[in-house]
Design a protein around this motif. Sequence first.
Motif, PDB file in Angstrom:
ATOM      1  N   SER A 123       0.813  -1.223   0.000  1.00 58.26           N
ATOM      2  CA  SER A 123       0.000   0.000   0.000  1.00 58.26           C
ATOM      3  C   SER A 123       0.837   1.259   0.000  1.00 58.26           C
ATOM      4  N   VAL A 124       2.004   1.216   0.628  1.00 55.98           N
ATOM      5  CA  VAL A 124       2.863   2.398   0.755  1.00 55.98           C
ATOM      6  C   VAL A 124       4.081   2.215  -0.146  1.00 55.98           C
ATOM      7  N   LYS A 125       4.316   3.157  -1.019  1.00 55.19           N
ATOM      8  CA  LYS A 125       5.458   3.126  -1.920  1.00 55.19           C
ATOM      9  C   LYS A 125       6.606   3.933  -1.310  1.00 55.19           C
ATOM     10  N   ILE A 126       7.751   3.284  -1.177  1.00 53.60           N
ATOM     11  CA  ILE A 126       8.930   3.922  -0.590  1.00 53.60           C
ATOM     12  C   ILE A 126       9.887   4.295  -1.721  1.00 53.60           C
ATOM     13  N   GLN A 127      10.052   5.580  -1.957  1.00 47.04           N
ATOM     14  CA  GLN A 127      10.917   6.070  -3.025  1.00 47.04           C
ATOM     15  C   GLN A 127      11.673   7.293  -2.520  1.00 47.04           C
TER      16      GLN A 127
END
Length: 574
Positions: free
Chosen positions: A416-420
């Motif tokens: 659900s959470v995109k880490i970029q």
Amino acid sequence: MTKMADLLSSSLSEETEKDKEDRERSRRHARTNQNKAGGGITETLGFKTKPGDSKAKKGSLSDLSLLRFITTELTRGYFLEHNEAKYTERREKVYTCLRIPKELEKLMVFGFFLCLDAFLYVFTLLPLRVILALLRLVTVPCCGLSGSRLLQPAQVCDVLKGFIMVLCYSMMSYVDYAMMYHLIRGQSVIKLYIIYNMLEVADRLFSSFGQDILDALYWTATEPKEKKRAHIGVIPHFLMAVLYVFLHAILIMVQATTLNVAFNSHNKSLLTIMMSNNFVEIKGSVFKKFEKNNLFQMSNSDIKERFTNYILLLIVCLRNMEQFSWNGDHLWVLFPDVVMVIASEVAVDVVKHAFITKFNNISADVYGEYRASLAFDLVSSRQKNAYTDYSDSVSRRMGFIPLPLALLLIRVVTSSVKIQGSLSLMCVLLFYLGMITLKVLNSIVLLGTSCLFVKEANMEEKLCDPPPSAASSRANSRAHRVKLVHTLPQQEAAADRGGPTPSSVSPPLSSVTSSPSPAIPKSDSDVFLTTPDGDDEGKIVNADVGLGGDARPKTPKKDLLEIDRFTICGNRID
């Protein structure tokens, strides 16, 4: 002859007539004495009349009037103090039912933070412990310390937990959550209701058997290597544990997906049916006979169920917020449904426990004993001579296994959470530090509160008991088995010969059974007895010798903490 018979019959008849007259005279005399003692007043249907009253002489039919009956009913009195014990007991039952919500919620809140502590341990301290164990595994051979063990038993268990989580997460990455959601959404409402009930039953069965699989793995990997192994090895146990955690995580994912479909349905009919299913639980449990042990198991089951539902609701909210691009307004749309689910759980638990305690004459103070029992587990697990990790102790008591639930939450959060970028990594690091801080603060508060509960229940002396060593316990168990093997054939042979049995000249069987005989040391939390009930039901009963010389020891009644596996599978007692 006929004249003689007539004379005899006439004389007998005269005697009987005289007897009747005497009895009638005595009855009149007694009646007059009674009237004099009562002041010459007779009472009929609550109306007192004198014997000389003309209305009383006309007969009792004149007293049967509607006005007199209504007057009697309006003026008739009664006295509750004549049955004081009965009404005092009824009042105490009402007071107990009124106290149940407060006492139950105290236990539920305490148990919730216990589950939260075990759940946060998987995310915070377990990765650090695994890293330390791996560093020790690498550095110890380089230092040339051949005499010492590479890893301590606790470190071996931590490494196994870490490997299980990594393997199961890699397997969970191949499961498509979106496909599962649309597959479940295409089913009818009744079919989804049946599926949800089946998932609840399967979750209980998995929770009942899962901790046994993990315990078997831990003991197989850490048991002393003094003798030849009599089991299948560490690798098969490890594969069984990985398969269990993966299947249990998939089961919880399907359960969370079904709940998500119920939240997103337009008419909310599925959610209403699922919430009404909680009230069916009242029918299945209220009218059964419960003792303190059974109620303790049900309380632990309710704590686990409530905490699991909170995590499922968190997963549902995360998935819905992702679909709406993390719009805060949609959170207020989900808020009424979340409140309805939580309120129904609380209401069902309160009503269920209130009527169970009422029907089984259980005091509301018993929840304080349950709270002290859970606190004793926490305090005993913090000692140097602790037998097991606290998270495993919570799993046994409540049937709550944090590994599958934590695995599912990690899978949902990472999808659900995109880490970029570096900023996202910094936020993840700060979030992790915040979780560690929450874990430490929760542990400190729980430990202090548990020490207070243990002190109030007078359990301090149980914490000071030294644990039995494994060698002594194995020796005692071996001696116990040899003694029983030699004693029982002698008793059978003596009984066949008709002579005196060895039990008549040897110590009683109860003294043999009272010797320490467990092959695996039991923790203090497994043998501690809570506040006694005032009767002798919890005491060990000596063996009774029957008429035929059959000496059979009676099984002692188990108390709260003597039962090791407090699972939620059918509220059973081992």
